[in-house]
Design an enzyme around this catalytic site. Structure first.
Site, PDB file in Angstrom:
ATOM      1  CG  ASN A  33      -2.179   0.781   1.034  1.00 22.27           C
ATOM      2  OD1 ASN A  33      -2.313   1.553   0.074  1.00 22.27           O
ATOM      3  ND2 ASN A  33      -3.131   0.608   1.933  1.00 22.27           N
ATOM      4  CD  GLU A 108       9.252   2.869  -4.339  1.00 21.44           C
ATOM      5  OE1 GLU A 108      10.315   3.420  -4.686  1.00 21.44           O
ATOM      6  OE2 GLU A 108       8.483   3.348  -3.493  1.00 21.44           O
TER       7      GLU A 108
HETATM    8  N1  LIG Z   1      -0.556   3.751 -10.676  1.00 16.78           N
HETATM    9  C1  LIG Z   1      -0.846   4.676  -9.786  1.00 16.78           C
HETATM   10  N2  LIG Z   1      -1.993   5.345  -9.874  1.00 16.78           N
HETATM   11  C2  LIG Z   1      -2.319   6.311  -8.997  1.00 16.78           C
HETATM   12  N3  LIG Z   1      -1.540   6.736  -8.020  1.00 16.78           N
HETATM   13  C3  LIG Z   1      -0.380   6.106  -7.908  1.00 16.78           C
HETATM   14  C4  LIG Z   1       0.012   5.040  -8.748  1.00 16.78           C
HETATM   15  N4  LIG Z   1       1.192   4.603  -8.329  1.00 16.78           N
HETATM   16  C5  LIG Z   1       1.502   5.366  -7.274  1.00 16.78           C
HETATM   17  N5  LIG Z   1       0.562   6.276  -7.044  1.00 16.78           N
HETATM   18  C6  LIG Z   1       0.578   7.364  -6.070  1.00 16.78           C
HETATM   19  O1  LIG Z   1       1.922   7.760  -5.975  1.00 16.78           O
HETATM   20  C7  LIG Z   1       2.246   8.030  -4.622  1.00 16.78           C
HETATM   21  C8  LIG Z   1       3.357   7.091  -4.208  1.00 16.78           C
HETATM   22  O2  LIG Z   1       2.780   5.870  -3.780  1.00 16.78           O
HETATM   23  P1  LIG Z   1       3.540   4.507  -3.637  1.00 16.78           P
HETATM   24  O3  LIG Z   1       2.733   3.597  -2.803  1.00 16.78           O
HETATM   25  O4  LIG Z   1       3.867   3.963  -4.983  1.00 16.78           O
HETATM   26  O5  LIG Z   1       4.897   4.907  -2.946  1.00 16.78           O
HETATM   27  P2  LIG Z   1       5.152   5.411  -1.455  1.00 16.78           P
HETATM   28  O6  LIG Z   1       3.899   5.557  -0.699  1.00 16.78           O
HETATM   29  O7  LIG Z   1       6.033   6.614  -1.593  1.00 16.78           O
HETATM   30  O8  LIG Z   1       5.967   4.219  -0.938  1.00 16.78           O
HETATM   31  P3  LIG Z   1       6.335   3.832   0.542  1.00 16.78           P
HETATM   32  O9  LIG Z   1       5.700   4.799   1.485  1.00 16.78           O
HETATM   33  O10 LIG Z   1       5.819   2.450   0.659  1.00 16.78           O
HETATM   34  O11 LIG Z   1       7.830   3.906   0.580  1.00 16.78           O
HETATM   35  C9  LIG Z   1       0.983   7.846  -3.829  1.00 16.78           C
HETATM   36  O12 LIG Z   1       0.391   9.112  -3.643  1.00 16.78           O
HETATM   37  C10 LIG Z   1       0.137   6.944  -4.700  1.00 16.78           C
HETATM   38  O13 LIG Z   1      -1.226   7.127  -4.505  1.00 16.78           O
END
Ligand SMILES: Nc1ncnc2c1ncn2[C@@H]1O[C@H](COP(=O)(O)OP(=O)(O)OP(=O)(O)O)[C@@H](O)[C@H]1O
Length: 241
Positions: A33, A108
């Site tokens: 998530n 990632e």
């Molecule tokens: N395919 C996608 N469609 C919509 N939003 C996305 C998508 N991939 C990532 N996001 C958005 O990009 C942002 C980064 O989310 P992601 O879960 O990929 O990484 P993260 O939260 O930075 O990772 P972590 O906290 O686990 O290190 C979030 O705001 C997420 O909702």
């Protein structure tokens, strides 16, 4: 020179002349998530010289020729989701196709979570029109048949939605200020259905599930438990999900 040495020497020459990019590396997608700790997990493997660590191309999503597509998507998903998902798909495909010198590639996220989690959620919420979905799907079906986009392993960083949400609030990323708990809970349910209960979508790669609710001070131990599988020292049995 004995035969084995000759073969090794020949392989070394071939690898050197190809720039080290012979076969697809053992490819691991780190999924979980939003706020599950994917970045921390990747950092742990960053020091290993056999591992190429590819962070999510979020900076590109925030700056596509100066357009912040991530922000636009959060501000008006109905209007911008197709644009955003098209760009996510392109940037993810590039990650899958990126040549690495290391025999292990740790990514990632992947093309798969973009489609199976985020596009799935947009579809359930009625935020992406059916014709747009169709275009995303036709691209997705085409690119996921390529050899470069195959996965050997998925690491699922499993959190409770409450913990993930708390971390998101704490990091205070500007684009995410409008994220509601319900959004994280629904994304959690979709990740669970895909990677834990295995009731949603098919995937050929085996899945390792880590307890990512653990605090940063003790989570290294959890990583270490699974490290031999991630480094392909003890291959997991390949089962279809
Ligand atoms: N395919 C996608 N469609 C919509 N939003 C996305 C998508 N991939 C990532 N996001 C958005 O990009 C942002 C980064 O989310 P992601 O879960 O990929 O990484 P993260 O939260 O930075 O990772 P972590 O906290 O686990 O290190 C979030 O705001 C997420 O909702």
């Amino acid at each position: 020179m004995n035969t084995v040495k000759k073969i090794i020497s020949k392989m070394a020459q071939t690898v050197a002349s190809s720039g080290g990019d012979l076969a697809r590396p053992f490819t691991v997608a780190v999924e979980g998530n939003v706020g599950s700790g994917k970045t921390t997990f990747l950092q742990h493997f960053n020091k290993n010289q056999n591992v190429a660590v590819l962070a999510e191309p979020i900076d590109m999503w925030r700056n596509c020729s100066s357009y912040n597509l991530l922000e636009l998507m959060y501000q008006d998903p109905k209007k911008w989701s197709f644009t955003f998902q098209s760009y996510v798909q392109l940037t993810m495909l590039r990650q899958h196709q990126r040549k690495t010198r290391q025999p292990i590639k740790l990514m990632e996220r992947s093309l798969y979570s973009a489609r199976y989690c985020f596009v799935e959620k947009l579809c359930r919420d009625g935020l992406m029109a059916k014709p747009s979905m169709e275009v995303i799907d036709q691209w997705f079906n085409y690119v996921t048949k390529l050899e470069d986009t195959q996965l050997d392993l998925i690491v699922y960083l499993r959190t409770s939605p409450e913990v993930a949400f708390e971390r998101i609030l704490k990091r205070n990323r500007s684009e995410e200020r409008t994220v509601a708990f319900e959004y994280i809970r629904d994304l959690h349910d979709i990740h669970e259905a895909w990677l834990y209960n295995k009731t949603l979508h098919k995937c050929k790669a085996p899945v390792i599930v880590l307890n990512a609710d653990l605090d940063q001070s003790v989570i290294e131990e959890e990583y270490m438990k699974f490290e031999p599988h991630i480094l392909n020292k003890i291959p997991l049995e390949v089962k279809s999900l």
